[in-house]
Enzyme design. Structure first.
Site, PDB file in Angstrom:
ATOM      1  N   ASP A  34      19.499 -27.432   3.840  1.00 41.65           N
ATOM      2  CA  ASP A  34      19.759 -26.196   4.580  1.00 41.65           C
ATOM      3  C   ASP A  34      19.459 -24.960   3.753  1.00 41.65           C
ATOM      4  O   ASP A  34      18.924 -23.982   4.234  1.00 41.65           O
ATOM      5  CB  ASP A  34      21.236 -26.138   4.973  1.00 41.65           C
ATOM      6  N   TYR A  37      15.815 -24.186   3.420  1.00 41.09           N
ATOM      7  CA  TYR A  37      15.331 -23.749   4.721  1.00 41.09           C
ATOM      8  C   TYR A  37      15.728 -22.294   4.988  1.00 41.09           C
ATOM      9  O   TYR A  37      14.908 -21.465   5.359  1.00 41.09           O
ATOM     10  CB  TYR A  37      15.894 -24.664   5.808  1.00 41.09           C
ATOM     11  N   ASP A  38      17.002 -22.017   4.749  1.00 39.63           N
ATOM     12  CA  ASP A  38      17.485 -20.651   4.999  1.00 39.63           C
ATOM     13  C   ASP A  38      16.787 -19.629   4.106  1.00 39.63           C
ATOM     14  O   ASP A  38      16.504 -18.508   4.507  1.00 39.63           O
ATOM     15  CB  ASP A  38      19.000 -20.577   4.784  1.00 39.63           C
ATOM     16  N   SER A  83      20.487 -18.122  18.630  1.00 44.25           N
ATOM     17  CA  SER A  83      20.944 -18.685  17.370  1.00 44.25           C
ATOM     18  C   SER A  83      21.899 -17.652  16.752  1.00 44.25           C
ATOM     19  O   SER A  83      22.395 -16.777  17.458  1.00 44.25           O
ATOM     20  CB  SER A  83      19.718 -18.934  16.497  1.00 44.25           C
ATOM     21  N   GLU A 112      35.774 -18.464  12.994  1.00 36.80           N
ATOM     22  CA  GLU A 112      35.815 -19.852  13.491  1.00 36.80           C
ATOM     23  C   GLU A 112      34.939 -20.733  12.619  1.00 36.80           C
ATOM     24  O   GLU A 112      34.033 -20.243  11.964  1.00 36.80           O
ATOM     25  CB  GLU A 112      35.196 -19.930  14.899  1.00 36.80           C
ATOM     26  N   LYS A 114      31.860 -23.059  11.801  1.00 38.89           N
ATOM     27  CA  LYS A 114      30.521 -23.257  12.363  1.00 38.89           C
ATOM     28  C   LYS A 114      30.301 -24.762  12.441  1.00 38.89           C
ATOM     29  O   LYS A 114      30.033 -25.422  11.439  1.00 38.89           O
ATOM     30  CB  LYS A 114      29.466 -22.591  11.488  1.00 38.89           C
ATOM     31  N   ASP A 116      28.698 -28.169  12.879  1.00 38.89           N
ATOM     32  CA  ASP A 116      27.326 -28.607  12.639  1.00 38.89           C
ATOM     33  C   ASP A 116      26.956 -29.724  13.606  1.00 38.89           C
ATOM     34  O   ASP A 116      26.987 -30.895  13.265  1.00 38.89           O
ATOM     35  CB  ASP A 116      27.189 -29.082  11.192  1.00 38.89           C
ATOM     36  N   ARG A 135      20.049 -26.535  23.980  1.00 37.12           N
ATOM     37  CA  ARG A 135      19.529 -25.188  23.782  1.00 37.12           C
ATOM     38  C   ARG A 135      18.008 -25.163  23.912  1.00 37.12           C
ATOM     39  O   ARG A 135      17.435 -24.198  24.398  1.00 37.12           O
ATOM     40  CB  ARG A 135      19.940 -24.685  22.384  1.00 37.12           C
ATOM     41  N   GLU A 171      29.350 -26.754  21.304  1.00 35.41           N
ATOM     42  CA  GLU A 171      28.648 -27.639  20.391  1.00 35.41           C
ATOM     43  C   GLU A 171      29.097 -29.075  20.641  1.00 35.41           C
ATOM     44  O   GLU A 171      30.293 -29.345  20.711  1.00 35.41           O
ATOM     45  CB  GLU A 171      29.023 -27.219  18.960  1.00 35.41           C
ATOM     46  N   TYR A 223      32.933 -22.674  22.602  1.00 34.66           N
ATOM     47  CA  TYR A 223      33.264 -21.418  21.924  1.00 34.66           C
ATOM     48  C   TYR A 223      32.554 -20.197  22.482  1.00 34.66           C
ATOM     49  O   TYR A 223      32.595 -19.137  21.878  1.00 34.66           O
ATOM     50  CB  TYR A 223      32.970 -21.524  20.423  1.00 34.66           C
ATOM     51  N   LYS A 287      32.972 -13.259  14.452  1.00 37.09           N
ATOM     52  CA  LYS A 287      32.631 -12.576  15.693  1.00 37.09           C
ATOM     53  C   LYS A 287      33.530 -11.366  15.869  1.00 37.09           C
ATOM     54  O   LYS A 287      34.657 -11.355  15.378  1.00 37.09           O
ATOM     55  CB  LYS A 287      32.847 -13.507  16.901  1.00 37.09           C
ATOM     56  N   LYS A 311      27.207 -19.125   5.704  1.00 32.83           N
ATOM     57  CA  LYS A 311      26.988 -20.536   5.383  1.00 32.83           C
ATOM     58  C   LYS A 311      27.605 -20.879   4.035  1.00 32.83           C
ATOM     59  O   LYS A 311      27.393 -20.175   3.049  1.00 32.83           O
ATOM     60  CB  LYS A 311      25.492 -20.829   5.346  1.00 32.83           C
ATOM     61  N   CYS A 405       8.616 -60.284  -2.746  1.00 28.91           N
ATOM     62  CA  CYS A 405      10.064 -60.127  -2.642  1.00 28.91           C
ATOM     63  C   CYS A 405      10.689 -60.217  -4.032  1.00 28.91           C
ATOM     64  O   CYS A 405      10.449 -61.174  -4.756  1.00 28.91           O
ATOM     65  CB  CYS A 405      10.636 -61.197  -1.730  1.00 28.91           C
ATOM     66  N   CYS A 408      12.973 -63.749  -3.951  1.00 26.59           N
ATOM     67  CA  CYS A 408      12.390 -65.088  -3.818  1.00 26.59           C
ATOM     68  C   CYS A 408      10.931 -65.124  -4.254  1.00 26.59           C
ATOM     69  O   CYS A 408      10.334 -66.184  -4.347  1.00 26.59           O
ATOM     70  CB  CYS A 408      12.524 -65.591  -2.389  1.00 26.59           C
ATOM     71  N   CYS A 423      10.587 -59.067   3.617  1.00 28.07           N
ATOM     72  CA  CYS A 423      10.296 -60.377   3.036  1.00 28.07           C
ATOM     73  C   CYS A 423      10.268 -61.337   4.214  1.00 28.07           C
ATOM     74  O   CYS A 423      11.213 -61.409   4.982  1.00 28.07           O
ATOM     75  CB  CYS A 423      11.401 -60.774   2.056  1.00 28.07           C
ATOM     76  N   CYS A 428      14.531 -67.222   2.075  1.00 25.90           N
ATOM     77  CA  CYS A 428      14.838 -66.314   0.967  1.00 25.90           C
ATOM     78  C   CYS A 428      16.344 -66.254   0.714  1.00 25.90           C
ATOM     79  O   CYS A 428      17.122 -65.955   1.611  1.00 25.90           O
ATOM     80  CB  CYS A 428      14.312 -64.915   1.298  1.00 25.90           C
TER      81      CYS A 428
HETATM   82  P1  AMP Z   1      21.706 -22.524  13.607  1.00 25.63           P
HETATM   83  O1  AMP Z   1      21.667 -23.730  14.521  1.00 25.63           O
HETATM   84  O2  AMP Z   1      21.793 -22.918  12.173  1.00 25.63           O
HETATM   85  O3  AMP Z   1      20.598 -21.565  13.948  1.00 25.63           O
HETATM   86  O4  AMP Z   1      23.065 -21.739  13.887  1.00 25.63           O
HETATM   87  C1  AMP Z   1      23.371 -21.196  15.127  1.00 25.63           C
HETATM   88  C2  AMP Z   1      24.118 -22.179  15.930  1.00 25.63           C
HETATM   89  O5  AMP Z   1      25.412 -22.432  15.397  1.00 25.63           O
HETATM   90  C3  AMP Z   1      24.421 -21.756  17.325  1.00 25.63           C
HETATM   91  O6  AMP Z   1      23.320 -21.879  18.180  1.00 25.63           O
HETATM   92  C4  AMP Z   1      25.516 -22.689  17.707  1.00 25.63           C
HETATM   93  O7  AMP Z   1      24.966 -23.868  18.254  1.00 25.63           O
HETATM   94  C5  AMP Z   1      26.143 -23.105  16.382  1.00 25.63           C
HETATM   95  N1  AMP Z   1      27.584 -22.853  16.267  1.00 25.63           N
HETATM   96  C6  AMP Z   1      28.452 -23.731  15.713  1.00 25.63           C
HETATM   97  N2  AMP Z   1      29.704 -23.274  15.766  1.00 25.63           N
HETATM   98  C7  AMP Z   1      29.677 -22.066  16.371  1.00 25.63           C
HETATM   99  C8  AMP Z   1      30.682 -21.095  16.716  1.00 25.63           C
HETATM  100  N3  AMP Z   1      31.975 -21.274  16.416  1.00 25.63           N
HETATM  101  N4  AMP Z   1      30.266 -19.979  17.347  1.00 25.63           N
HETATM  102  C9  AMP Z   1      28.954 -19.791  17.629  1.00 25.63           C
HETATM  103  N5  AMP Z   1      27.974 -20.664  17.337  1.00 25.63           N
HETATM  104  C10 AMP Z   1      28.312 -21.787  16.697  1.00 25.63           C
HETATM  105 ZN    ZN Z   2      12.708 -62.922  -0.270  1.00 20.41          ZN
END
Ligand code: AMP
Ligand code: ZN
Length: 701
Positions: A34, A37-38, A83, A112, A114, A116, A135, A171, A223, A287, A311, A405, A408, A423, A428
């Site tokens: 992550d 990526y970020d 997002s 709140e 987040k 995953d 989404r 989610e 949420y 929020k 994050k 292998c 064996c 294998c 074996c």
């Molecule tokens: P990302 O998927 O990394 O772009 O992060 C944004 C996503 O976080 C949103 O689209 C939601 O699906 C998710 N998410 C998870 N928990 C929450 C929360 N408590 N409030 C808003 N979004 C959330």
């Molecule tokens: Zn084997």
């Protein structure tokens, strides 16, 4: 930086991000952490700000990532599902805070977790769940209503106090515990394991067969409002409270803050509590509580300006890949394993971690001698997150899969289209050890005294050359079985050495009194029902529930090898279309079982069963003359609240005949939702009774 340098860098970043998106969303097989990526995303965004000529509608940072899948109807999101903009440090969050303070008056924050998981939209009409969608790309998502209906935590009907027309967003996630169990089940059935709960959740929701989704441990947290029914709430908190009253699961953690200090404290508190939830969290979401400010603040291309994700750094530890060894599993699959310099992470010491397959190693470019970051998937399963390339000395070695292998010495093969290398020697010993362990496992024959170490010793001492040899073991030989003989015995020495210095003496530990326990369990296994035996054999793809489905259609073990039912399933599949009969047995499963018994090993197994006078019986086989629906023709139609094959199995278990279309022999047409008028019209003409799901259940009761 010159314009051409910026262009080059932007192109590199875009292709890195696009590839990571494909791996993550389409293949459910993440290839970068992550963090990386970020950071790419952030760098690209700031490049696009600094060099406006780079701005491009199609840039991956201007779109919501997330794939659409074939096989699902598409739905439009109005307003789009956005997002969230992300922050990774307190300073960035402080900038957000001062931006908010400049922009609006009279506000407070809610904090709140987040979650995953996978974003979800739920639409209710007339108080009834009518649509669930992913989404997707933000404006268009996949319709996964049938799958989401199988999630117990999602209310299907709302209480009268809820708006009749409502959209909520939240989610879907896989529970951590469920994820670990699912992976164990996958492994036991010889199927691929999932990298983490999020991937397992995404994969489970994108099933074309809702019955598969139903078997997965999924849940949801709601949420957010959608386009309908939530206009009246003054604050986010009130809205969440209402969601709870309407029966939606909401976040177990919701904190308020007014000052920056309180905000930071709440974020830190949540980070400490992150392992206490039954879902994985990758951050906090901040929020504005007062919803009147939402319109004023508006949104960026990425997400609303009134919310921010913070994050958390993944909990990770640095260590060294000292070696890569190869394990041979029950079905012969060779799995590379990283032997790590021991390191402590989130509550336990880690010294090994599976690398899954060669492709995975190549994707992550893991070499022997590399310094790596270790994380825990689902907070439990250790995994190599990424290689610390800066620490490479040039001494690292690229891993190569052995050409034979490692146990064996037999031939290994990579089937076309498969990532796994196997294998192919059925004799074996490595495969036999694990087959025996599986044969004795809880959902199989439940031979408690026979675990990993005993399986190793039985095979290595030559007492067991085939799993069925456990039915011919003598008490004396068993009592004298030397457990220190088994493979990897040195590794296990200390477990049972009680005070002896490892390596000084060759440890001897006799199986002794456990012999009687094992023999008793073996005796009991003779009369276990067919599905337990079928699972025990360990045919790839035949897990506990598949074994049950197949056993329910047969009377006894000796019927399987030449089963007309299984052959029918295969033929039925070729017919396609309307003549197809609804049977709970999947084509792949039927194929797997038939080809097992057609093969050399399967033939010998069946012969051996016969010579041992073993013929396990199926638990339930209701005769077609005595059930509640004996001989009655039934047709299932429309969208039903349970998978169709479940109903089909119930009808057949009661002696009924499931037909694919209404004929003069059909007594009942069981109609779910959205049934076309022509169907019911035809039924009435032929004298068929049109009944609902509840009527059917009453008939079966
Ligand atoms: P990302 O998927 O990394 O772009 O992060 C944004 C996503 O976080 C949103 O689209 C939601 O699906 C998710 N998410 C998870 N928990 C929450 C929360 N408590 N409030 C808003 N979004 C959330
Ligand atoms: Zn084997």
């Amino acid at each position: 930086m010159t314009e051409s340098e910026a262009l080059l860098r932007a192109q590199v970043l875009r292709s890195l991000i696009e590839k990571a998106n494909r791996d993550y969303y389409d293949l459910h097989q993440p290839t970068v952490g992550d963090r990386d990526y970020d950071m790419w995303e952030k760098e690209l965004l700031s490049l696009e700000e600094e060099f406006p000529f780079l701005k491009d509608e199609n840039s991956p940072v201007r779109r919501v990532a997330g794939g659409l899948s074939e096989g699902f109807a598409k739905v439009q999101h109005n307003p789009p599902m956005q997002s969230l903009d992300k922050t990774h440090a307190k300073e960035e969050l402080a900038e957000f805070d001062s931006f908010i303070r400049k922009s609006v008056d009279g506000f407070s924050y809610v904090i709140e977790p987040k979650v995953d998981g996978v974003s979800l939209s739920l639409v209710y009409s007339g108080g009834v769940l009518v649509r669930a969608a992913t989404r997707g790309n933000g404006t268009t998502g996949d319709d996964i209503t049938a799958n989401v209906r199988t999630i117990a935590a999602v209310p299907k009907v709302l209480p009268p106090s809820a708006p009749k027309e409502l959209e909520v967003r939240g989610e879907a996630y896989m529970t951590r515990e469920g994820f670990v169990e699912l992976n164990a089940r996958q492994a036991a059935a010889g199927l691929e394991e999932f990298a983490n709960p999020r991937n397992a959740c995404a994969g489970s929701l994108k099933q074309l067969d809702a019955a598969v989704t139903a078997s997965r441990p999924l849940s949801v947290v709601v949420y957010n409002s959608g386009g309908l029914g939530c206009e009246g709430f003054a604050t986010h908190t009130q809205m969440i409270e209402a969601f709870r009253e309407w029966g939606f699961p909401v976040s177990p953690y919701l904190k308020h803050a007014s000052t920056q200090e309180e905000l930071f404290a709440a974020i830190d508190e949540l980070e400490k509590a992150r392992h206490s939830f039954d879902f994985e969290i990758d951050g906090a979401v901040i929020k504005i509580d007062e919803r009147v400010h939402y319109d004023t603040l508006g949104a960026t291309a990425h997400g609303p300006r009134w919310a921010r994700a913070y994050k958390y750094a993944p909990e990770r530890a640095e260590t060294v890949v000292e070696a890569i060894t190869v394990q041979v599993g029950r079905t012969g699959i060779l799995t590379p394993v990283a032997e790590l310099k021991s390191v402590f992470l989130a509550g336990s010491t880690i010294s090994r971690s599976t690398l899954h397959n060669v492709d995975q190693i190549a994707r992550q470019d893991i070499r022997i001698g590399d310094h790596v970051w270790i994380v825990k998937a689902g907070d439990v399963i250790p995994a190599v997150d990424s290689v610390i390339k800066e620490k490479r000395t040039g001494e690292e070695r690229v891993f190569e899969m052995p050409r034979s292998c490692p146990v064996c010495g037999g031939e290994v093969r990579r089937e076309e289209g498969e990532v796994a290398v196997r294998c192919v020697n059925p004799a074996c010993p490595a495969q036999l050890r694990r087959r025996l362990e599986h044969f004795a496992s809880r959902n199989a024959l439940d031979l408690k005294a026979l675990g990993e170490r005993v399986a190793d010793a039985l095979v290595d001492s030559g007492l067991v050359r085939d799993v069925l040899d456990v039915f011919t073991l003598s008490r004396e030989r068993l009592e004298n079985l030397d457990l220190a003989e088994g493979a990897n015995a040195e590794e296990k020495e200390e477990d049972f050495q009680d005070g002896l210095l490892p390596g000084l003496f060759k440890p001897v530990r006799k199986f002794g009194r456990n012999a009687v326990n094992l023999l008793n369990a073996v005796d009991q296994a003779r009369t276990l029902p067919l599905h337990r035996w079928l699972f025990a054999i360990g045919i790839p793809g035949v897990g506990v529930s598949v074994a049950k489905d197949i056993a329910a259609e047969h009377e006894k073990f000796s019927d399987l090898a030449d089963s007309a039912v299984l052959k029918n399933v295969l033929e039925n599949d070729l017919k396609k279309g309307k003549e197809r009969k609804v049977l709970p047995i999947k084509v792949e499963a039927a194929k797997a079982v038939l080809s097992f018994f057609a093969g050399e090993y399967g033939k010998r197994f069946a012969e051996r069963m016969a010579s041992l006078s073993l013929d396990p019986q199926s638990e339930k086989k209701v005769s077609a003359t005595s059930g509640a629906l004996a001989g009655v023709g039934c047709v299932l139609t429309g969208s039903l609240s349970r998978p169709r094959h479940e109903y089909a199995a119930m009808i057949e278990a009661a002696g009924g005949i499931v037909q694919s279309s209404v004929t003069s022999k059909t007594k009942y047409l069981i109609a779910g939702e959205n049934v076309g008028a022509s169907k019911t019209e035809k039924a009435r003409k032929l004298g068929t009774q049109v009944i609902g799901e509840s009527d059917l259940l009453a008939l079966l009761a």
